[in-house]
Scaffold this motif. Sequence first.
Motif, PDB file in Angstrom:
ATOM      1  N   GLY A  65     -24.059 -18.704  51.337  1.00  0.00           N
ATOM      2  CA  GLY A  65     -24.939 -19.800  51.746  1.00  0.00           C
ATOM      3  C   GLY A  65     -26.356 -19.335  52.009  1.00  0.00           C
ATOM      4  N   LEU A  68     -29.205 -19.784  49.561  1.00  0.00           N
ATOM      5  CA  LEU A  68     -29.930 -21.051  49.475  1.00  0.00           C
ATOM      6  C   LEU A  68     -31.224 -21.015  50.285  1.00  0.00           C
ATOM      7  N   GLU A  83     -28.243 -30.061  50.202  1.00  0.00           N
ATOM      8  CA  GLU A  83     -26.962 -30.563  49.705  1.00  0.00           C
ATOM      9  C   GLU A  83     -25.797 -30.023  50.525  1.00  0.00           C
ATOM     10  N   ILE A  84     -25.898 -28.762  50.975  1.00  0.00           N
ATOM     11  CA  ILE A  84     -24.816 -28.154  51.756  1.00  0.00           C
ATOM     12  C   ILE A  84     -24.624 -28.901  53.080  1.00  0.00           C
ATOM     13  N   HIS A  85     -25.718 -29.422  53.655  1.00  0.00           N
ATOM     14  CA  HIS A  85     -25.599 -30.226  54.875  1.00  0.00           C
ATOM     15  C   HIS A  85     -24.859 -31.532  54.589  1.00  0.00           C
ATOM     16  N   ARG A  87     -22.704 -32.118  52.223  1.00  0.00           N
ATOM     17  CA  ARG A  87     -21.280 -31.808  51.992  1.00  0.00           C
ATOM     18  C   ARG A  87     -20.554 -31.575  53.311  1.00  0.00           C
ATOM     19  N   LEU A  88     -21.191 -30.860  54.238  1.00  0.00           N
ATOM     20  CA  LEU A  88     -20.570 -30.606  55.536  1.00  0.00           C
ATOM     21  C   LEU A  88     -20.357 -31.907  56.294  1.00  0.00           C
ATOM     22  N   PRO A 277     -28.816 -23.073  56.098  1.00  0.00           N
ATOM     23  CA  PRO A 277     -27.789 -23.346  55.085  1.00  0.00           C
ATOM     24  C   PRO A 277     -26.603 -22.395  55.156  1.00  0.00           C
ATOM     25  N   ALA A 281     -22.665 -23.561  55.300  1.00  0.00           N
ATOM     26  CA  ALA A 281     -21.665 -23.037  54.361  1.00  0.00           C
ATOM     27  C   ALA A 281     -20.500 -22.408  55.106  1.00  0.00           C
ATOM     28  N   LEU A 284     -18.287 -25.167  56.560  1.00  0.00           N
ATOM     29  CA  LEU A 284     -17.443 -25.769  55.516  1.00  0.00           C
ATOM     30  C   LEU A 284     -16.236 -24.894  55.208  1.00  0.00           C
TER      31      LEU A 284
END
Length: 399
Positions: A65, A68, A83-85, A87-88, A277, A281, A284
Motif C-alpha cells: 500500500g 501508492l 481508491e484504497i480508502h 474499498r476499505l 494508503p 491497505a 483491508l
Amino acid sequence: MTLAETLRARLQERRERNLYRQLKTLAAAPSPRAVVDGRELLTFSSNDYLGLATHPEVIAAQREGASLGAGATASHLVNGHLEIHARLQEKIAEVTGREAALVFSSGYMANIGTICALVGRGDNIISDRLNHASLIDGARLCGAASLRFAHSDLGGMERQLQRAAQNGGNTLVAVDGVYSMDGDLAPLAEMAGLCRRYNAWLMVDEAHGFGAMGSSDLPLAGSVAAAGLDQDAVPVMMGTLGKAAGNAGAFVAGSRELIDYLVQFARPYVYTTGMPPAVAAGCLAAIDVMLREPERRELLKCNIAFFRTRAGALKLPLMESASAIQPLLLGCEKKVMAVAAELQRLGFLVGAIRPPTVPAGTARLRITLTANHTQAQIEALLAALDASLRAFGASAVPV
C-alpha cells in the motif's frame, strides 16, 4: 507563577499522588513477547486481540500500500481520498451490516467529529458515566445539554431520556459497547428499546468489540451484532482499526445519509489529511484475515474462559467481564503500581490503571488477552499475579 513553575508544580503533584505516567518504549509490536525498554517481557497489555499487528499478510499489504504514496497528501475532500480508502469503506459497511462507512484517522476524532456534527445547542446528549474519554469530550464540546447516568443503569438512562424530552431538541445517546477499563458489555438491546420509546438516536462505540465478537451472520460486527441489533436500532456505529484489526484508524458506519452528512459536517474528517494508503491497505488485509480465520476469535474466547477459571480458583479480585479486557480491582494507586512493578520484574507487562482514567478508589491492573497467548503463558502470568499480590498484600500496602 511562570509557565515552568506551574508545570513543575502540577507534575510533582501527580508524582506525590502516585498518578504520574511514564512511557514504555517497545522495540516492536508485541506478539505477545516484546522487548520493552531493552528487556524482553511477556505482554498482557496489548489491544491486538487477534494477533494481527504482526501478521505477515497484514504487514505485506501495508508495504504494498505504501507504493501508492507515503501519505494521502491532503484531506479526503481535497484530493486525499484514494481508491484504497473507498474499498476499505465498502468492506467495513459489508462486515458491519451497514449501508455505508466513513474512515477517520483515529477513534478519538471519529467520536468527537460525529457527536459534534449530530447534536449542538438546543439538543441533548446522554452518556454513560464510564464512557471513553473521546465520548466524554465529544459531549463537552458539542454544546448540547449533557446528561449522564450511572454505569449501565437503565433506570438512570430512562430518567435522563425523560429530562431530554422535556428540554426539547434532538437526543443522542452515546455508550461504549465494550467498556475499555471494566471489560463489561453495555445492555444494548434494552438501551435500543429505550431509545425507540423516546425517539432518541443510539450511538455505540465498538472500539473493543469490532472484530473480536459479533453474530453468526456478522462475526466481526461487535457487541451490537452480538446483541442482535441492526442499523435501525443502532443508527450510529463507531469502530477502531487499531485493536482487533491490529492496525490504525477508525470508522463510523450507518445509513448512506448519515455518512453523507458526516462528510459535510464532521470537522475532524473535513479538516484532516486522509488516512495513509498503507494503513488502509493493511486494514483491508486484516479484515480479510479475520473473515478467513474465525479460529482466531475462538482461540481468544478459549483464552478468556481459561483465564477466568484459573483466576477464580486462585480467588484473585477479578471484575466481571466476558471480553478480552480482564481487570483486577485493587483500589489503591500505590498498591497497583507496586504490583505492576513486581510483575515487570518477573517478566510480565500489565497495565496499571489509575485515576483520572478510572474513578478514584478503583485503581486496577488491566490485563488484556489475545489469540496469540498460550495457556502456558496465561498460567505463568497467573502464578506471578498470585505471588505479587501476596507480596504486596493489604498489610504491606493498604487498599
